[in-house]
Design a protein around this motif. Structure first.
Motif, short mmCIF file in Angstrom:
data_model
loop_
_atom_site.label_atom_id
_atom_site.label_comp_id
_atom_site.label_asym_id
_atom_site.label_seq_id
_atom_site.Cartn_x
_atom_site.Cartn_y
_atom_site.Cartn_z
N VAL A 154 49.93 40.58 31.48
CA VAL A 154 49.79 41.52 32.58
C VAL A 154 50.54 40.99 33.77
CG1 VAL A 154 47.56 42.37 31.79
CG2 VAL A 154 47.64 40.44 33.35
N ARG A 155 51.13 41.87 34.53
CA ARG A 155 51.90 41.49 35.70
C ARG A 155 51.34 42.21 36.90
NH1 ARG A 155 58.04 41.72 33.19
NH2 ARG A 155 57.70 40.11 31.62
N LEU A 156 50.70 41.49 37.76
CA LEU A 156 50.20 42.07 38.99
C LEU A 156 51.26 41.92 40.06
CD1 LEU A 156 46.50 40.87 39.11
CD2 LEU A 156 47.44 42.99 38.23
N ILE A 157 51.67 43.04 40.62
CA ILE A 157 52.74 43.02 41.61
C ILE A 157 52.22 42.41 42.91
CG2 ILE A 157 54.46 44.43 42.78
CD1 ILE A 157 54.57 44.37 39.70
N ARG A 158 52.88 41.36 43.36
CA ARG A 158 52.49 40.69 44.59
C ARG A 158 53.62 40.78 45.61
NH1 ARG A 158 48.24 36.84 43.93
NH2 ARG A 158 47.73 36.44 41.75
N ILE A 159 53.29 40.61 46.84
CA ILE A 159 54.28 40.54 47.90
C ILE A 159 54.39 39.08 48.35
CG2 ILE A 159 54.77 41.14 50.31
CD1 ILE A 159 55.33 43.34 48.36
N GLU A 208 47.43 54.26 28.85
CA GLU A 208 47.89 55.23 29.85
C GLU A 208 47.61 54.80 31.28
OE1 GLU A 208 47.15 59.99 30.87
OE2 GLU A 208 46.64 59.18 28.87
N TYR A 209 46.48 54.12 31.52
CA TYR A 209 46.06 53.86 32.90
C TYR A 209 46.24 52.42 33.37
CZ TYR A 209 44.26 58.56 33.40
OH TYR A 209 44.17 59.93 33.50
N LEU A 210 46.32 51.46 32.47
CA LEU A 210 46.56 50.08 32.92
C LEU A 210 47.90 49.93 33.64
CD1 LEU A 210 45.15 47.84 30.05
CD2 LEU A 210 44.42 47.87 32.44
N PRO A 211 48.95 50.63 33.25
CA PRO A 211 50.21 50.50 34.01
C PRO A 211 50.12 50.97 35.46
CG PRO A 211 50.65 51.35 31.82
CD PRO A 211 49.17 51.37 31.99
N HIS A 212 49.02 51.63 35.84
CA HIS A 212 48.85 52.04 37.23
C HIS A 212 48.40 50.88 38.12
CE1 HIS A 212 47.92 56.43 35.74
NE2 HIS A 212 49.09 55.96 35.33
N PHE A 213 48.11 49.73 37.53
CA PHE A 213 47.64 48.58 38.30
C PHE A 213 48.82 47.89 38.99
CE2 PHE A 213 43.39 47.37 36.04
CZ PHE A 213 42.96 48.67 36.15
N HIS A 214 49.55 48.61 39.81
CA HIS A 214 50.69 48.07 40.52
C HIS A 214 50.34 47.86 41.98
CE1 HIS A 214 54.33 48.98 37.72
NE2 HIS A 214 53.26 48.68 37.02
N LEU A 215 50.72 46.71 42.50
CA LEU A 215 50.34 46.36 43.87
C LEU A 215 51.49 46.38 44.86
CD1 LEU A 215 47.91 43.43 43.08
CD2 LEU A 215 47.32 45.70 43.91
N ARG A 216 52.70 46.56 44.40
CA ARG A 216 53.83 46.42 45.33
C ARG A 216 53.76 47.44 46.46
NH1 ARG A 216 60.38 46.62 44.13
NH2 ARG A 216 60.98 46.11 46.25
N GLN A 217 53.59 48.73 46.12
CA GLN A 217 53.64 49.75 47.15
C GLN A 217 52.42 49.70 48.07
OE1 GLN A 217 56.28 51.51 47.85
NE2 GLN A 217 57.32 50.49 46.13
N VAL A 218 51.27 49.32 47.52
CA VAL A 218 50.10 49.21 48.39
C VAL A 218 50.26 48.06 49.37
CG1 VAL A 218 48.61 47.69 46.99
CG2 VAL A 218 47.58 49.46 48.40
N GLN A 219 50.95 47.00 48.95
CA GLN A 219 51.22 45.88 49.84
C GLN A 219 52.21 46.29 50.93
OE1 GLN A 219 49.89 43.00 50.24
NE2 GLN A 219 49.43 41.94 48.32
N GLU A 268 40.34 40.58 37.52
CA GLU A 268 39.10 40.41 36.76
C GLU A 268 38.94 41.51 35.71
OE1 GLU A 268 35.88 40.08 39.59
OE2 GLU A 268 37.08 38.72 40.83
N THR A 269 39.37 42.72 36.05
CA THR A 269 39.31 43.81 35.09
C THR A 269 40.22 43.54 33.90
OG1 THR A 269 38.81 45.40 36.86
CG2 THR A 269 39.63 46.30 34.78
N LEU A 270 41.41 43.02 34.17
CA LEU A 270 42.34 42.71 33.09
C LEU A 270 41.80 41.61 32.18
CD1 LEU A 270 45.57 43.00 35.18
CD2 LEU A 270 44.97 44.44 33.25
N GLU A 271 41.03 40.69 32.74
CA GLU A 271 40.38 39.67 31.91
C GLU A 271 39.37 40.32 30.97
OE1 GLU A 271 38.71 36.74 34.48
OE2 GLU A 271 40.66 36.00 35.19
N LEU A 272 38.64 41.33 31.46
CA LEU A 272 37.70 42.05 30.61
C LEU A 272 38.43 42.79 29.50
CD1 LEU A 272 35.34 43.57 33.34
CD2 LEU A 272 34.80 41.70 31.78
N VAL A 273 39.58 43.38 29.82
CA VAL A 273 40.38 44.07 28.82
C VAL A 273 40.82 43.10 27.73
CG1 VAL A 273 42.54 45.31 28.40
CG2 VAL A 273 41.18 45.85 30.43
N GLU A 274 41.31 41.95 28.16
CA GLU A 274 41.80 40.95 27.19
C GLU A 274 40.67 40.44 26.31
OE1 GLU A 274 43.35 37.68 25.14
OE2 GLU A 274 41.72 37.49 26.59
#
Length: 292
Positions: free
Chosen positions: A280-285, A158-169, A248-254
């Motif tokens: 995992v896909r971390l949204i980058r700018i 439920e919460y891992l999909p919230h790890f999106h960076l596009r809008q914060v960038q 780093e958190t996603l590495e812990l999950v894996e």
């Protein structure tokens, strides 16, 4: 035990002595910050009385009067009934039925509910200090000791999909601090839930995020300092630091759930971190491209 916690628990014991003779009360616990060891000079005292039935409004009013309590909030406030002041000190006195509490435990422990209110109730029971009816409370606490693995997986889904960076960038580069810090705070909140799940820890409310993070063994290094720094440094630097923490958190999950297969919705400018079966896909700018 520090002074702020100790004297609040002494007050809780004195109030419990006055309450435990009431017909229908089966157990009393001290909960909240004092029970968790998080109390500070601003903390109130949370006391929960468990009844074999739901007490009526008049019954609760009489009890408040016998304790010499006054209400801290007006009647129109939803917290009016429980928020009291006793001898000048704020006390939250909650009255719950045993059936009501056991229903919540069933929803989390059996039905694996990710509802945060329910999970906070479980954390309150787990950390509560029995003042009366110890056998009943300790039975509940024993139920909460094995954190369900499937509950952790549900929180991660439920919460891992919230790890999106596009809008914060976008917000960082557009010099929009209101949007930036709102998005940053939301991602921090989701990060907290993910780390709680990884560590088999129930939800203590966001108010105690940093206190609980300090206790968790599995987390990115220097996490509390890094999260706080994001509110002090330039937004673009904070966004970069956030990317590192999430990675780093996603590495812990894996490492803990190598069979977990999570594919995040893709938009423009993605960077893929693939390890084992976890994608995992971390949204980058891409700063060379024109911003939307």
């Amino acid at each position: 035990m520090d002074h702020q916690t100790e004297w609040r628990l002494d007050a809780a014991r004195a109030l419990a002595e006055k309450l435990k003779g009431k017909a229908g009360i089966r157990a009393i616990i001290a909960g909240g910050s004092a029970a968790r060891g998080y109390a500070d000079v601003y903390s109130d005292l949370e006391l929960i009385a468990y009844w074999d039935r739901v007490p009526g409004t008049e019954e609760k009013r009489v009890i408040s009067g016998e304790l010499g309590a006054v209400h801290r909030y007006p009647e129109i406030d939803h917290g009016h009934e429980s928020a009291l002041e006793i001898e000048g000190f704020p006390v939250d006195l909650w009255h719950k039925s045993i059936t009501e509490e056991e229903d919540v435990l069933d929803r989390v422990m059996k039905d694996l509910s990710t509802d945060l209110v329910d999970n906070n109730v479980v954390d309150t029971v787990r950390t509560g200090i029995p003042l009366y009816g110890e056998e009943l409370v300790q039975g509940w606490q024993k139920r909460t000791e094995p954190y369900p693995d499937e509950l952790a997986r549900r929180f991660l889904d439920e919460y891992l999909p919230h790890f999106h960076l596009r809008q914060v960038q976008f917000a960082a580069h557009r010099n929009n601090p209101a949007a930036f810090y709102n998005i940053l705070s939301n991602i921090h909140s989701s990060l907290f839930i993910v780390l709680l799940a990884l560590n088999g820890s129930y939800f203590p409310t966001y108010k105690w995020m940093f206190k609980r993070l300090h206790e968790l063994p599995a987390k990115p290094e220097n996490l509390e300092w890094r999260l706080r720094e994001m509110y002090r440094e330039a937004p673009t630097d904070a966004a970069d630091r956030l990317r590192e923490v999430l990675g780093e958190t996603l590495e812990l999950v894996e490492a803990q759930y190598p069979d977990l297969d999570i594919d995040f919705p893709d938009t423009a400018w993605t960077s893929h971190c693939r390890s084992g079966s976890l994608t995992v896909r971390l949204i980058r700018i891409n700063r060379d491209k024109e911003m939307d």
